[in-house]
Design an enzyme around this catalytic site. Sequence first.
Site, PDB file in Angstrom:
ATOM      1  N   ASP A  60       0.848  -1.201   0.000  1.00  0.00           N
ATOM      2  CA  ASP A  60       0.000   0.000   0.000  1.00  0.00           C
ATOM      3  C   ASP A  60       0.880   1.247   0.000  1.00  0.00           C
ATOM      4  OD1 ASP A  60      -2.087   2.003   0.936  1.00  0.00           O
ATOM      5  OD2 ASP A  60      -3.254   0.166   1.048  1.00  0.00           O
ATOM      6  N   THR A  64      -4.895   6.631   0.913  1.00  0.00           N
ATOM      7  CA  THR A  64      -6.223   6.660   1.565  1.00  0.00           C
ATOM      8  C   THR A  64      -6.355   5.531   2.581  1.00  0.00           C
ATOM      9  OG1 THR A  64      -7.191   5.331  -0.219  1.00  0.00           O
ATOM     10  CG2 THR A  64      -7.383   7.718  -0.416  1.00  0.00           C
ATOM     11  N   ARG A 133       5.189 -12.999 -15.189  1.00  0.00           N
ATOM     12  CA  ARG A 133       6.489 -13.575 -14.844  1.00  0.00           C
ATOM     13  C   ARG A 133       6.357 -14.725 -13.843  1.00  0.00           C
ATOM     14  NH1 ARG A 133       9.970 -13.930 -11.230  1.00  0.00           N
ATOM     15  NH2 ARG A 133       9.230 -12.407  -9.730  1.00  0.00           N
ATOM     16  N   ALA A 141     -10.014  -5.453  -8.961  1.00  0.00           N
ATOM     17  CA  ALA A 141     -11.192  -4.823  -8.354  1.00  0.00           C
ATOM     18  C   ALA A 141     -11.664  -3.725  -9.301  1.00  0.00           C
ATOM     19  CB  ALA A 141     -10.838  -4.256  -6.988  1.00  0.00           C
ATOM     20  N   TYR A 172     -11.094   7.975 -12.928  1.00  0.00           N
ATOM     21  CA  TYR A 172     -11.406   6.700 -12.267  1.00  0.00           C
ATOM     22  C   TYR A 172     -12.143   5.768 -13.245  1.00  0.00           C
ATOM     23  CZ  TYR A 172     -13.321   3.664  -8.520  1.00  0.00           C
ATOM     24  OH  TYR A 172     -13.663   2.607  -7.700  1.00  0.00           O
ATOM     25  N   LYS A 176     -10.296   2.607 -14.833  1.00  0.00           N
ATOM     26  CA  LYS A 176     -10.741   1.234 -14.534  1.00  0.00           C
ATOM     27  C   LYS A 176     -11.146   0.493 -15.811  1.00  0.00           C
ATOM     28  CE  LYS A 176     -10.681   0.994  -9.890  1.00  0.00           C
ATOM     29  NZ  LYS A 176     -10.102  -0.075  -9.074  1.00  0.00           N
ATOM     30  N   THR A 202     -19.966  -0.447  -1.812  1.00  0.00           N
ATOM     31  CA  THR A 202     -19.792  -1.309  -0.637  1.00  0.00           C
ATOM     32  C   THR A 202     -19.378  -0.447   0.560  1.00  0.00           C
ATOM     33  OG1 THR A 202     -19.230  -3.152  -2.069  1.00  0.00           O
ATOM     34  CG2 THR A 202     -18.530  -3.317   0.232  1.00  0.00           C
ATOM     35  N   ARG A 213     -17.520   9.272   0.951  1.00  0.00           N
ATOM     36  CA  ARG A 213     -18.622   8.548   0.312  1.00  0.00           C
ATOM     37  C   ARG A 213     -19.868   8.672   1.179  1.00  0.00           C
ATOM     38  NH1 ARG A 213     -15.347   3.166  -1.466  1.00  0.00           N
ATOM     39  NH2 ARG A 213     -13.939   3.888   0.180  1.00  0.00           N
TER      40      ARG A 213
END
Length: 348
Positions: A60, A64, A133, A141, A172, A176, A202, A213
């Site tokens: 990570d 966020t 590889r 996701a 975004y 994606k 979700t 959100r």
Amino acid sequence: MNYLGKIRARSAQASSHYASYSSGKSRAPKRVLVTGGAGFLGSHLCETLLAAGHQVICLDNFSTGMRRNIAHLKGVDRFNAVAHDIVQPLDLEVDEIYNLACPASPPHYQADPVHTTKTCVLGSLNLLELAARTGARILQASTSEVYGDPNVHPQVESYWGNVNSFGPRSCYDEGKRCAETLFFDFHNTHGVEIKIIRIFNTYGPRMRPDDGRVVSNFIVQALTGQDITIYGDGSQTRSFCFVDDLIGGMVRMMASPSSLTGPVNLGNPGEFTIRELAEQVIGLTGSRSQIIHRPLPVDDPRQRRPDISLAMQELDWRPKIDLSSGLRQTIDYFDGLLTRPARELEAV
Ligand code: NAD
Ligand code: UDP
């Protein structure tokens, strides 16, 4: 419940996720890379994978994600956390990759739109090269945002979507979409085993209080007595899936036969207006907050509901947790979080 208690509870849940979908070979412990593992969904996924006996590398950039989401996993010897941005190439030995790294909340992914596109496109490219590889199976996701402001309702996987290529959400949405293209091109030209899930809204514990959100905003506003901010008139709809249901679908997808590439929609088909959501949150918290209206963001989708026939048929999956019980658990989480002293939160 302490971590051991939680891991035992999750262990029962995780074995049921795996039991009917894994061959004897695929049930063996694996080295699993979770990008975005310190985020909301990623931290729950890391827990579920550890409970199933796997070695987990949580990668990570902590943009966020929060260190406190994974603080309770640090003592587990099969768990490693690595600070890295997937925009930069990486080299590891892994058997499976879950690519969750990407800001998911509109204010967060719009804060640095170029980096969001880089994360979706260059990040996916780096991980697909790693998968090619190592021979690792890789799950992306993806999102209901690939349908944009949809003209087909509910949304089926065969619908190509209605997406603006240069609006504030485009970094975004188009990022994606391009990632899905890369996944299929690596599958078709390099034989990489891919899995694509399109996740619909979700929510649950471990969202950031400042995530932006709608579910976290409304709950935090209700618990702190602030006005509840409905954007537009509140007649737009969303379908809200509780995190535990979603993680169950995600691991089932990873364990599904190689022939199933997706995309597969994962979400809860219950559809609510944003006004109905605000009223439920006010009712469940007993808050005295007032509803106020703010301008509707540009390109905000009018309606959204997943058609989950494919997930039901191919994964034998459907969500079990309804909105009010999911909201109760999320309210409890934020209630605990907001009453903890700031000093204690900084320490993790
Ligand atoms: P989140 O913001 O809580 O988690 C994203 C994680 O990725 C964070 O830990 C963040 O620090 C990390 N990250 C971001 N950019 C990175 C980079 N370049 N390199 C390394 N790490 C990076 O969001 P979430 O809700 O947990 O979403 C996880 C994934 O699921 C995202 O890819 C998102 O697009 C997808 N998704 C989520 C939803 C949802 O409703 N939660 C819906 C559709 C798709
Ligand atoms: N929304 C709202 N108030 C808020 C945050 C969001 O009314 O404080 C609305 C937003 O305009 C959208 C819906 O709630 O119509 C869902 O927004 P969110 O950012 O959670 O997800 P997304 O738009 O990506 O589905």
